[in-house]
Design an enzyme around this catalytic site. Sequence first.
Site, PDB file in Angstrom:
ATOM      1  N   ASP A  33       0.879  -1.160   0.000  1.00 15.12           N
ATOM      2  CA  ASP A  33       0.000   0.000   0.000  1.00 15.12           C
ATOM      3  C   ASP A  33       0.926   1.222   0.000  1.00 15.12           C
ATOM      4  O   ASP A  33       2.111   1.114   0.306  1.00 15.12           O
ATOM      5  CB  ASP A  33      -0.889  -0.045   1.257  1.00 15.12           C
ATOM      6  CG  ASP A  33      -1.747   1.195   1.402  1.00 15.12           C
ATOM      7  OD1 ASP A  33      -1.809   1.751   2.499  1.00 15.12           O
ATOM      8  OD2 ASP A  33      -2.358   1.622   0.394  1.00 15.12           O
ATOM      9  N   ASP A  35      -0.074   5.191   0.848  1.00 20.87           N
ATOM     10  CA  ASP A  35      -0.252   6.174   1.917  1.00 20.87           C
ATOM     11  C   ASP A  35      -0.087   5.513   3.268  1.00 20.87           C
ATOM     12  O   ASP A  35      -0.705   4.491   3.554  1.00 20.87           O
ATOM     13  CB  ASP A  35      -1.670   6.794   1.840  1.00 20.87           C
ATOM     14  CG  ASP A  35      -1.913   7.492   0.506  1.00 20.87           C
ATOM     15  OD1 ASP A  35      -2.882   7.131  -0.180  1.00 20.87           O
ATOM     16  OD2 ASP A  35      -1.141   8.400   0.176  1.00 20.87           O
TER      17      ASP A  35
END
Lengths: 308, 178
Positions: A33, A35
């Site tokens: 991922d 952020d």
Amino acid sequence: GCSGGGGGMASCRRLSGAGLREVLGPAQGLLFDCDGVLWAGERAVPGAPELLERLRRSGKAALFVSNNSRRSVAELERRFSRLGFRGVRAEHVFSSALCSALFLRQRLLGGGGDGSGNGRVFVMGGEGLRGEVRDAGLRLAGEGESATAEPVRAVLVGYDDQFTFAKLAQACGYLRDPQCLLVATDPDPWHPLSDGQRTPGTGSLTAAVETASGRKALVVGKPNRYMFDCIVERFGVDPSRTLMVGDRLETDILFGKNCGLSTILTLTGVSRLEEAQAYMASDSAAAKDLVPNYYVDSIADLIPGLDE
Amino acid sequence: AALPGPAPADWAQAPLDPAVRAVLVGFDEHFSYAKLCQALRYLLRGGPDCLLVGTNRDHRLPLEGGTAIPGTGCLVKAVETAAQREAFIVGKPNRYMFDCVVSEFNIDPARTIMVGDRLDTDILMGNSCGLTTLLTLTGVTTLEEVKGHQESDCPTRQSLVPHYYVDSIADLLPALGE
């Protein structure tokens, strides 16, 4: 070892020392991922660019899977570069914006159509999302239509900081046609801002559209599998040799579980270790699926697990 | 108050009114992401000390000609989802408004009839509050819908069934004295 997250309950063990080599050694690749994992706002997580560089040197693949539907993958490629990450190309990045466009292309064009006579998409989102939908060969409602414009065949709800009541009403009008799909880029209820505040996510806007239309949205993003299917189609990854690294239990870790990946929670983002431990202590079977196999304080902690 | 810039990152820097102790969500045709942002900020700042109240949960407001616009319920859901907490709902079918009526007018539920056109608000509230319920068919509900609930095994659906119905409230006139 690195076997898939299918058998047995995850136990949220800190990954360090010898454990790092045992887990990272057999891995062919890692899904990250973005952020809260690689960066927070405009700042790279310290050591994250070095980790990616070390993965490259170890011959392990790094791919990126993000629920953030604001940016096109081209913009994301520039962002990686700007924040100090070398060698990440747009084709390595799977955003919910891109995957929503691919999903709609499959459903509306049957994979490979020329876009004519196949309906338009009403996009509730910014220019990054709109661009991905156009690049997939789809036409957007509200752009150059004539009196004989094709019907709107899908409403796509994404992160839309220009969301209004009027747009909500417009979406409901289109959704009165039962043939019109309702699709959401991701389920995230909110996102953190760099000062600790929160900004509403796509999930909150989708809830409004679902309530008004009486329909349930098809959600493209994590924790659902579709983005993993896109990754497999392009790169053919083996889930039993791939690790999922994320910061949000309800999306990243559950996504890993749903796709048969072992999962690593990093603590530089949304979820706290106490939340993972609470899920582990819970009686509910659904809660157990949110428990990561491993955790680290930051992805920089993975570096010692790789060959020099 | 005017927003300090074009983007959510700017909006999150706008000063918050220190006196705000509740977020109230009603029908708002000017609802926007910016307002949703501000609501979320107040709710996070105040925690349980900042109330979250919704006027009602109606999904749709019917217009003449059979179309409808989104109802307040949609906006309440957006705020609840972003804040991950549940609103206190004032309107039907919740009993708060009935309690207001009772406290002002000394109503005996056993001798009071609730008249309405919506099963999931008017009739459900009436039934929950121990009133006799009368459905009028001049609004959103059809007799077929009622029969569907009546024939179902589900107790929740059963609670949407009125005691009586009329085609229109004008049908009540003959029962009233000269």
